[in-house]
Design a protein around this motif. Structure first.
Motif, PDB file in Angstrom:
ATOM      1  N   SER A 323      -6.796  -0.502  10.323  1.00  0.00           N
ATOM      2  CA  SER A 323      -6.476  -1.716  11.081  1.00  0.00           C
ATOM      3  C   SER A 323      -7.339  -1.848  12.325  1.00  0.00           C
ATOM      4  CB  SER A 323      -4.992  -1.709  11.467  1.00  0.00           C
ATOM      5  OG  SER A 323      -4.681  -0.585  12.282  1.00  0.00           O
ATOM      6  N   ASN A 324      -7.888  -0.722  12.806  1.00  0.00           N
ATOM      7  CA  ASN A 324      -8.725  -0.779  14.001  1.00  0.00           C
ATOM      8  C   ASN A 324      -9.943  -1.677  13.797  1.00  0.00           C
ATOM      9  OD1 ASN A 324      -9.415   1.696  12.241  1.00  0.00           O
ATOM     10  ND2 ASN A 324     -11.292   1.363  13.413  1.00  0.00           N
ATOM     11  N   ASP A 327      -8.924  -5.245  14.503  1.00  0.00           N
ATOM     12  CA  ASP A 327      -8.253  -5.477  15.775  1.00  0.00           C
ATOM     13  C   ASP A 327      -9.135  -6.313  16.697  1.00  0.00           C
ATOM     14  OD1 ASP A 327      -6.000  -4.983  17.469  1.00  0.00           O
ATOM     15  OD2 ASP A 327      -7.299  -3.710  18.671  1.00  0.00           O
ATOM     16  N   ASP A 329      -8.058  -7.686  20.317  1.00  0.00           N
ATOM     17  CA  ASP A 329      -7.183  -7.985  21.447  1.00  0.00           C
ATOM     18  C   ASP A 329      -7.823  -9.024  22.343  1.00  0.00           C
ATOM     19  OD1 ASP A 329      -5.100  -6.147  20.875  1.00  0.00           O
ATOM     20  OD2 ASP A 329      -6.368  -4.517  21.579  1.00  0.00           O
ATOM     21  N   ASN A 337      -3.436 -11.262  19.929  1.00  0.00           N
ATOM     22  CA  ASN A 337      -4.484 -10.752  19.049  1.00  0.00           C
ATOM     23  C   ASN A 337      -4.823 -11.816  18.017  1.00  0.00           C
ATOM     24  OD1 ASN A 337      -5.979  -9.016  17.093  1.00  0.00           O
ATOM     25  ND2 ASN A 337      -5.182  -7.371  18.365  1.00  0.00           N
TER      26      ASN A 337
END
Length: 876
Positions: A323-324, A327, A329, A337
Motif C-alpha cells: 500500500s505504500n 500512498d 498523503d 489521501n
C-alpha cells in the motif's frame, strides 16, 4: 503573523548551525560483508545447528554497536552473522551470545509479534537507499517480516514465505534462516551489491544493537545500511504463487416476527482465489477474485457528533500489501489521501426510505468482483503501481405494506483505477512522482445523486541535501467530479464543502453545474538530522472545490494551513533518562475567504527512564477557535479559547505484569466546553505462550454550544444549540495464546456505550462574538416546552408554536468480539476458525452507562458469526 516570527527565527538558527549540545562529527565508515555461493555441495539444513561444513565457506561478521540506549557503544551481548547463497535461496546464520541462557526471553506470539529476544536481517536488494526487505526471528521461533519504503516506513503486512529454526545452547541462542530469492526483488546485473543491515533486540536491557553503526539522529534507516557483496550470477526468480480459498459461514441472530429477512440464521459457502505473478524480476502482478475478508478484526466503535466521516485504517490483506506505493498523503496534519482503499467495497450509498416499505434487507458491503495490482521497483529507480478493482451492483430486498417484495438498486457497478509512479535521481537523494485515480460508475436513474465519474491527479517530490540533513518536499493535486445537476449540487452542499455557508462571500451554490474541479497541495522544508534539534516549516491548501471522497479521503475542503515544528532529541542516555524527545508545534488555519479561523501551540514530551518506565506529557494552548462547519451551513461559530494538558505513564514492559494510566483534560474559558479522558491499561504474561491485556477508557465531554438543528423563523434561519452532557465508557480486552509459532488463539472484545443528554437549549445570536453570553441566547422557560418526541419553541411568546425540533438525547451501545484460531499448517497456507459476536442498540438515555450495557448486551441475544476458512499457497 507576528506569532510566527519567533518560531521562524528559531528554525533558521537551528537549520543553519552545525549542531549543538550532543551533536557528533564522528565519521562512520560503511561496513561491507562478502558472501559466497554454494557450488557443488549440499545447502545447510535449517535446524538451528550451525555445524555443517558448508557454513565454513564464509567467516562470521560481528562487532555490533548499540542503537539504543547508548548509540555507538558496545552492546551488552555481542552477535555474529554469516550469509551464503545458492541459485534459489539465501541462507543466514546468527549466533546471539548470552552469558545467561536461562534469562533469554522466549515469548510466543502470532507472526509479526516481535515478542521477547529477537534478531533481524534486512536487504536493500534494489540498493536504492529507500526500500528494503526485513526478516526477524525471535528466540521462540516466531517470524516477523516487513517491507520498508521511503527510507523509514515499515509495512508489517508483507508476509513472504521463508524458513527458520532457533536453538538455545550454553553460549546463548542460534538461528538459521532460509529465504527464497523469489520473495525478494533485485536486478539482473552479473555482479550485485545490496544494502545490508542486521539488528538485535536484547530483551533484558531493552537494548537494540546494529551491525552497521549509524550516526546519531540519522536522516533515515535504509540509507544508512552497509553493503553485501559477493552476489554473482544471480538469476532473478519470477514469482508465481496461487492461493485459493474456501470459506463457510453461519450467522445467527434474534429473529423478528413477520420479517422474512430476519428469520434467525443465514448460511453461505464461498470460494475465491489470490495470485501473485512475477512479470519481471522486480515487478509483480497481484490478482484477487471474489476476495473474502471474513477474519478481519472489526473497526473500533466511535461516534462523531461533528457530522464528519470517521477514518478507519485498512485491514484487508490485498489492499494493505504494497500500500505504500499508492500512498499519497496531502499533508502530515490530517488523514487526507488521494487513495483510501476502503472506498472499494464500501457500504451501499443509497438507503431505501419509503413509508410503504415495512422491512428492508440491504447488503453491508459492495461485492468486489475482482482486483488486480501491478507494482514494484526497477533497477533504474522507477517505483510503479497500477491497481484496478471492479465492484458489483448491489440490490436491497424490500417488503411493502401490500406484502409484495421488490429488489431495489442501492449501489452501481463501479470501476476503480489508481496509477502511481516515482523516479529516484540525484544519487537517490531526490525523487519526483505522479499519481492518477479514476472512479467510473454505471449509473441508473435511482442512483444519479452519485458522481458518474471522478478523477484526481497529483505530482509530488522530495529533495535531500547535505547528507540528507536537510530536505524540501511537496505535492500538488487536482480533482474533477462529474454528474448531473443533483449530484454536483449535493456535493456543494455536503459538510466537506458547504458552498451554502451563510456568511461566505466567496462561495455560492450553482444548481446548474455538472462538474466540479478543485486543487490542493503541500510544501514543507526542514532539517531531518544532525545534532539534537530538527524542525520543519510548511503550508498546505485545499480549495473549496477539491473533492476526493470517491476513492480518496477528504475531511474538509476550503482550508489553508500553516505549521511549524521544532524537536529536541536526546542522543545518548544520562544518569536518569534513556530517551528524551521534546516537540514544539504551532499551527494556523485560514479559509479561502481569508478568515483567520484557528491558532494553536503544542508542547509535548516523551521520556524513557533508565528503568525503562515511560512518560509522555504535554500542554496545548488554542487562543482562537472558529469553525465554519459546526452550524452545518450556518455562519462561522467561535468557541472560547481552550487549554489542554495530558499525562501518561507506563511501567517496565520487561516485567510479566505491566501497567499504565493517563489522562487528557481540556477546559475552555466561560465553561464553553471541556473534555476529560481517563485511560488505564494492564498487560499480564503469565506464560511465554499466554498474554492478556485490558484497557478501559472513560470520557466526559460537556459542551454548552453543541449543534442540534437548523430551522426557519419568520423567513430567517435559526441555529439551535444545546448544553450536552456526554459520557462514554469503553474497554478493550485481548487474550493471545500461542501453542507454537504457527498455531495461535486470539480473543478480542470491545464493549462501548455512549450517552448524551441535552439541557439549556439556545440559539445563535452573534456567532463570532468573543463573549459566550453575546454569542448565544438561552430559551426562557416560557419559550420552550417538551413534547413526547421533542421540543416546541414559542419564540415571541404569543401562545403559538413558531418551530420545533426532535429530542437529540441518545444512548448508543455496541459490543464487538472475535475469537480467531489461526493455524499455518505449511508456510504460507492457513486455516482459520472464527467466532464473532456483536450487538448494536439504542437505549434510554436516562439509564446509566452500566444499565445500558446490561439492557442491550447482557439481556439480549447477540449476533453470532461462525466461520471456517482454508487457504493453500502454491509456489509454482
Amino acid at each position: 503573523m507576528r506569532c510566527l516570527i519567533p518560531l521562524i527565527c528559531l528554525f533558521l538558527i537551528i537549520t543553519t548551525t552545525k549542531g549543538i549540545a550532543q551533536s557528533s562529527k564522528k565519521e562512520i565508515p560503511k561496513r561491507s560483508y562478502t558472501t559466497k555461493r554454494i557450488e557443488n555441495a549440499n545447502p545447510p539444513e535449517i535446524d538451528g545447528y550451525i555445524n555443517e561444513p558448508i557454513w565454513d565457506l564464509v567467516p562470521y561478521t560481528t562487532n555490533y554497536t548499540q542503537l539504543q540506549p547508548d548509540i555507538g557503544a558496545p552492546p551488552t551481548e555481542q552477535t555474529k552473522m554469516k550469509i551464503i547463497y545458492d541459485a534459489s535461496y539465501i541462507y543466514v546464520a546468527f549466533v546471539c551470545l548470552d552469558q545467561d541462557p536461562d534469562g533469554i526471553e522466549k515469548r510466543l506470539s502470532r507472526r509479526d509479534g516481535f515478542a521477547g529476544d529477537w534478531v533481524e536481517i534486512s536487504f536493500d536488494s534494489y540498493n536504492d537507499d529507500r526500500t528494503a526487505f526485513s526478516f526477524t526471528l525471535t528466540a521462540a521461533g516466531v517470524k516477523a517480516d516487513e517491507f520498508i519504503s521511503n527510507n523509514t516506513r515499515f509495512d508489517e503486512t508483507w508476509n513472504p514465505i521463508w524458513y527458520t529454526k532457533t536453538r538455545i545452547d550454553d553460549f546463548g541462542w542460534t538461528a538459521e534462516i532460509k529465504i527464497p530469492l523469489s520473495q525478494l526483488r533485485f536486478n539482473n546485473d552479473k555482479d550485485q551489491v545490496w544494502g545490508l543491515q542486521s539488528k538485535r533486540f536484547y530483551f533484558r536491557n531493552r537494548e537494540r544493537s546494529l551491525w552497521q553503526e549509524i550516526v546519531p539522529n540519522a536522516p533515515g534507516y535504509v540509507s544508512e545500511f552497509g553493503e553485501l557483496r559477493g552476489l554473482n550470477d544471480l538469476t532473478p526468480q519470477k514469482q508465481l504463487e496461487i492461493q485459493p480459498y474456501v470459506v463457510t459461514q453461519l450467522d445467527t441472530y434474534e429473529s423478528q416476527a413477520g420479517n422474512p429477512y430476519r428469520d434467525g440464521s443465514d448460511a453461505r459457502l464461498n470460494a475465491g482465489l489470490d495470485a501473485k505473478i512475477g512479470i519481471t524480476n522486480d515487478l509483480t502482478l497481484d490478482l484477487t477474485l471474489n476476495p473474502d475478508f471474513g477474519q478481519v478484526e472489526a473497526d473500533p466503535a466511535a461516534i462523531a457528533l461533528d457530522g464528519f466521516q470517521i477514518f478507519f485504517k485498512e485491514q484487508r490483506p490485498f489492499f494493505v500489501a504494497n500500500s505504500n506505493i499508492f500512498d499519497y498523503d496531502l499533508d502530515d496534519q490530517t488523514s487526507d489521501n488521494l487513495f483510501y482503499s476502503r472506498r472499494i467495497g464500501r457500504s451501499p450509498q443509497r438507503s431505501v426510505r419509503d413509508p410503504e416499505v415495512v422491512y428492508t434487507d440491504s447488503p453491508q458491503n459492495s461485492t468486489i468482483l475482482g482486483a488486480a495490482k501491478f507494482s514494484g521497483k526497477t533497477k533504474n529507480g522507477w517505483t510503479l503501481g497500477l491497481l484496478e478493482s471492479l465492484t458489483d451492483k448491489e440490490f436491497a430486498n424490500i417488503l411493502r405494506t401490500d406484502n409484495t417484495e421488490q429488489e431495489v438498486l442501492v449501489e452501481p457497478l463501479t470501476n476503480y483505477i489508481i496509477g502511481r509512479a516515482q523516479k529516484d535521481f540525484n544519487d537517490r537523494n531526490s525523487y519526483i512522482g505522479v499519481i492518477a485515480t479514476a472512479t467510473n460508475r454505471k449509473l441508473e436513474p435511482q442512483l444519479e445523486f452519485l458522481h458518474r465519474d471522478a478523477f484526481t491527479g497529483g505530482i509530488d517530490f522530495k529533495h535531500n541535501w547535505n547528507a540528507r540533513k536537510y530536505y524540501i518536499e511537496g505535492n500538488t493535486i487536482i480533482s474533477n467530479v462529474q454528474g448531473n445537476e443533483e449530484a454536483i449540487t449535493r456535493t456543494q452542499r455536503s459538510l466537506t464543502h458547504l458552498f451554502d455557508r451563510a456568511d461566505a462571500t466567496h462561495l455560492s451554490i450553482d444548481t446548474t453545474r455538472t462538474s466540479l474541479t478543485g486543487t490542493g497541495g503541500n510544501l514543507e522544508i526542514g532539517k531531518a538530522s544532525g545534532g539534537n534539534f530538527t524542525g520543519s516549516l510548511g503550508t498546505s491548501w485545499k480549495s473549496p472545490e477539491l473533492e476526493l471522497n470517491d476513492v480518496g479521503f477528504l475531511r474538509q475542503a476550503d482550508l489553508i494551513t500553516q505549521y511549524a515544528n521544532l524537536q529536541y532529541t536526546l542522543l545518548n542516555p544520562t544518569q536518569t533518562f534513556r530517551n528524551i524527545n521534546v516537540e514544539l508545534e504551532q499551527q494556523s488555519v485560514f479559509d479561502f475567504e481569508g478568515n483567520y479561523n484557528r491558532i494553536q501551540y503544542n508542547l509535548e514530551s516523551f521520556l524513557r527512564f533508565n528503568n525503562t518506565w515511560e512518560a509522555s506529557f504535554g500542554i496545548n494552548h488554542k487562543p482562537r477557535i472558529i469553525s465554519n462547519t459546526e452550524l452545518r451551513g450556518g455562519p462561522r461559530l467561535r468557541f472560547n479559547q481552550e487549554n489542554v494538558h495530558f499525562l501518561f505513564i507506563n511501567s517496565d514492559t520487561r516485567k510479566k505484569i505491566t501497567y499504565g494510566a493517563g489522562y487528557v483534560f481540556s477546559q475552555a474559558t466561560q465553561n464553553n466546553f471541556s473534555y476529560f479522558r481517563l485511560e488505564a491499561g494492564l498487560e499480564y504474561q503469565p506464560l511465554d505462550a499466554l498474554s492478556l491485556s485490558f484497557f478501559p477508557e472513560y470520557e466526559l465531554s460537556p459542551n454548552k454550544t453543541q449543534y442540534v438543528s437548523t430551522t426557519n423563523y419568520n423567513g430567517t434561519k435559526r441555529y439551535i444549540l444545546g448544553n450536552i452532557d456526554q459520557k462514554t465508557l469503553s474497554a478493550t480486552l485481548r487474550l493471545n495464546y500461542s501453542v507454537n509459532p504457527n498455531l495461535s488463539i486470539q480473543y478480542y472484545a470491545q464493549p462501548f456505550v455512549s450517552k448524551g443528554e441535552y439541557t439549556n437549549f439556545n440559539r445563535i445570536n452573534n456567532s463570532t462574538a468573543k463573549d459566550l453570553n453575546n454569542r448565544i441566547t438561552l430559551f426562557a422557560p416560557n419559550q420552550i416546552s417538551e413534547t413526547e418526541t421533542g421540543y416546541e419553541i414559542d419564540e415571541n411568546v404569543d401562545g403559538t408554536t413558531d418551530y420545533r425540533f426532535s429530542n437529540p438525547d441518545f444512548s448508543v451501545v455496541q459490543l464487538r468480539t472475535n475469537l480467531v484460531v489461526r493455524w499455518e499448517y505449511v508456510p504460507g497456507s492457513e486455516l482459520f476458525f472464527v467466532w464473532s459476536q456483536g450487538a448494536n442498540g439504542n437505549n434510554d438515555p436516562d439509564n446509566t452507562l452500566f444499565n445500558a450495557l446490561d439492557n442491550q448486551v447482557i439481556q439480549k441475544q447477540l449476533n453470532n458469526t461462525f466461520l471456517i476458512k482454508a487457504t493453500y499457497r502454491f509456489l509454482l
